[in-house]
Scaffold this motif. Structure first.
Motif, PDB file in Angstrom:
ATOM      1  N   ILE A 159       3.002  -7.418  13.779  1.00 22.25           N
ATOM      2  CA  ILE A 159       2.364  -6.239  14.364  1.00 22.25           C
ATOM      3  C   ILE A 159       2.952  -4.957  13.793  1.00 22.25           C
ATOM      4  CG2 ILE A 159       2.035  -4.952  16.512  1.00 22.25           C
ATOM      5  CD1 ILE A 159       1.880  -7.605  17.979  1.00 22.25           C
ATOM      6  N   LEU A 160       4.257  -4.868  13.723  1.00 23.88           N
ATOM      7  CA  LEU A 160       4.904  -3.650  13.235  1.00 23.88           C
ATOM      8  C   LEU A 160       4.590  -3.402  11.764  1.00 23.88           C
ATOM      9  CD1 LEU A 160       8.380  -3.967  14.985  1.00 23.88           C
ATOM     10  CD2 LEU A 160       6.447  -2.539  15.656  1.00 23.88           C
ATOM     11  N   THR A 161       4.534  -4.466  10.962  1.00 26.80           N
ATOM     12  CA  THR A 161       4.195  -4.301   9.549  1.00 26.80           C
ATOM     13  C   THR A 161       2.772  -3.807   9.379  1.00 26.80           C
ATOM     14  OG1 THR A 161       5.723  -6.104   8.979  1.00 26.80           O
ATOM     15  CG2 THR A 161       4.108  -5.472   7.321  1.00 26.80           C
ATOM     16  N   LEU A 162       1.834  -4.412  10.111  1.00 27.27           N
ATOM     17  CA  LEU A 162       0.439  -4.015  10.008  1.00 27.27           C
ATOM     18  C   LEU A 162       0.207  -2.608  10.555  1.00 27.27           C
ATOM     19  CD1 LEU A 162      -1.318  -7.335  11.075  1.00 27.27           C
ATOM     20  CD2 LEU A 162      -1.375  -6.287   8.818  1.00 27.27           C
ATOM     21  N   THR A 163       0.892  -2.254  11.626  1.00 29.77           N
ATOM     22  CA  THR A 163       0.705  -0.924  12.222  1.00 29.77           C
ATOM     23  C   THR A 163       1.063   0.168  11.231  1.00 29.77           C
ATOM     24  OG1 THR A 163       1.194  -1.797  14.427  1.00 29.77           O
ATOM     25  CG2 THR A 163       1.369   0.583  14.121  1.00 29.77           C
ATOM     26  N   GLY A 164       2.154  -0.007  10.503  1.00 32.19           N
ATOM     27  CA  GLY A 164       2.556   1.004   9.533  1.00 32.19           C
ATOM     28  C   GLY A 164       1.547   1.158   8.411  1.00 32.19           C
ATOM     29  N   VAL A 165       0.974   0.055   7.945  1.00 30.44           N
ATOM     30  CA  VAL A 165       0.009   0.131   6.841  1.00 30.44           C
ATOM     31  C   VAL A 165      -1.328   0.685   7.320  1.00 30.44           C
ATOM     32  CG1 VAL A 165      -1.285  -1.238   5.165  1.00 30.44           C
ATOM     33  CG2 VAL A 165       1.129  -1.736   5.582  1.00 30.44           C
ATOM     34  N   ILE A 166      -1.825   0.191   8.449  1.00 28.63           N
ATOM     35  CA  ILE A 166      -3.115   0.669   8.957  1.00 28.63           C
ATOM     36  C   ILE A 166      -3.029   2.142   9.342  1.00 28.63           C
ATOM     37  CG2 ILE A 166      -4.841   0.363  10.772  1.00 28.63           C
ATOM     38  CD1 ILE A 166      -4.079  -2.583  10.875  1.00 28.63           C
ATOM     39  N   GLY A 167      -1.883   2.573   9.844  1.00 27.95           N
ATOM     40  CA  GLY A 167      -1.724   3.974  10.224  1.00 27.95           C
ATOM     41  C   GLY A 167      -1.833   4.932   9.052  1.00 27.95           C
ATOM     42  N   ARG A 168      -1.570   4.438   7.832  1.00 25.12           N
ATOM     43  CA  ARG A 168      -1.664   5.297   6.643  1.00 25.12           C
ATOM     44  C   ARG A 168      -3.066   5.314   6.032  1.00 25.12           C
ATOM     45  NH1 ARG A 168       3.528   2.980   5.639  1.00 25.12           N
ATOM     46  NH2 ARG A 168       2.591   1.437   4.230  1.00 25.12           N
TER      47      ARG A 168
END
Length: 278
Positions: A159-168
């Motif tokens: 979740i944390l990995t995906l959140t950082g990428v999707i947020g950009r």
């Protein structure tokens, strides 16, 4: 610049390359040179692995559990990661982030024992099933129980990995696609999902590497009935005192992880190349 990198280089040399190098050397020795001065070089440990189909079955079981865990965390984690990346309320975002991080504040052993209390033959789940008139289910000492425990442990990493990428990813790209006639689902599939592939690959790489090297959860939830490479390495050291063969198995596990890393870099480079062409 070189002096600035020196502490990091020394750290990696001392805590990564040196242990890996020692393990690689031990895998080619007939015994432990510390207690056995007359050790010789040999390839019998690797020949033993190649000659016995049992070890290939253990490798495949390890990889299969890693793949199941990775797929489950991706399916469960992507919607929540997308919600956290797109949510406007900071308070709600902080609440969701706290909910994701809170399980990580508890040790892996405690969380695994909690699942054992839920999934055992006389656990909470089976007692509820019996109260409803259903037959009890075998929820532990199989791959299902192991994967369930690993998903609970490693879901926050995905979740944390995906959140950082999707947020950009710029939200205006989705809005532009919808303005051109695409439905929200089509805009997500054709815009957001392809742009989030690096995060999917990075999260999958992290979860898979952690899952295939996990020891506590497979041994507790599997009860030695499901054999994985980390459990087999533990048995070779604690029961058989076969350091060389355990080191060879460790090198096999490391090789599986390195193959995954190289495949990840290749796929990421291909995705980046296609994006540049587009």
């Amino acid at each position: 610049m070189g002096l600035a990198l020196l502490p990091s280089a020394l750290f990696f040399a001392l805590f990564f390359f040196l242990p890996i190098g020692l393990m690689a050397v031990m895998s080619f020795l007939t015994g432990n040179p510390v207690v056995m001065p007359n050790v010789t070089a040999t390839t019998r440990h690797y020949e033993r692995i190649l000659d016995d189909p049992y070890y290939f079955e253990v490798m495949w079981t390890t990889v299969r559990i890693g793949l199941y865990t990775t797929a489950a965390t991706l399916i469960l984690g992507y919607p929540l990661a997308h919600l956290m990346a797109r949510i406007k309320s900071r308070s709600l975002h902080a609440l969701l982030l706290m909910a994701v991080l809170m399980p990580m504040l508890t040790g892996i052993v405690v969380r695994t024992f909690a699942w054992m209390a839920l999934l055992s033959d006389k656990g909470v789940v089976n007692q509820i099933l019996q109260a409803l008139g259903f037959a009890p289910m075998q929820l532990m000492y199989n791959e299902f129980g192991i994967v369930l425990g690993l998903v609970h442990i490693y879901l926050p990493f995905m979740i944390l990995t995906l959140t950082g990428v999707i947020g950009r990813i710029d939200e205006r790209l989705e809005q532009a696609a919808q303005n051109l006639g695409a439905s929200p689902i089509r805009a997500f599939i054709e815009v957001t999902l392809p742009l989030s592939v690096p995060g999917i690959l990075a999260g999958s790489l992290l979860v898979f590497a952690l899952a295939i090297s996990a020891y506590v959860t497979p041994i507790l939830m599997g009860g030695f009935q499901i054999m994985t490479l980390p459990i087999l390495i533990y048995q070779q050291i604690s029961a058989n005192f076969n350091i060389g063969f355990a080191a060879a198995l460790g090198m096999v596990l490391l090789t599986l992880s390195l193959i995954l890393v190289f495949a990840y870099n290749h796929i990421l480079a291909a995705v980046s190349g296609q994006r540049d062409l587009a």
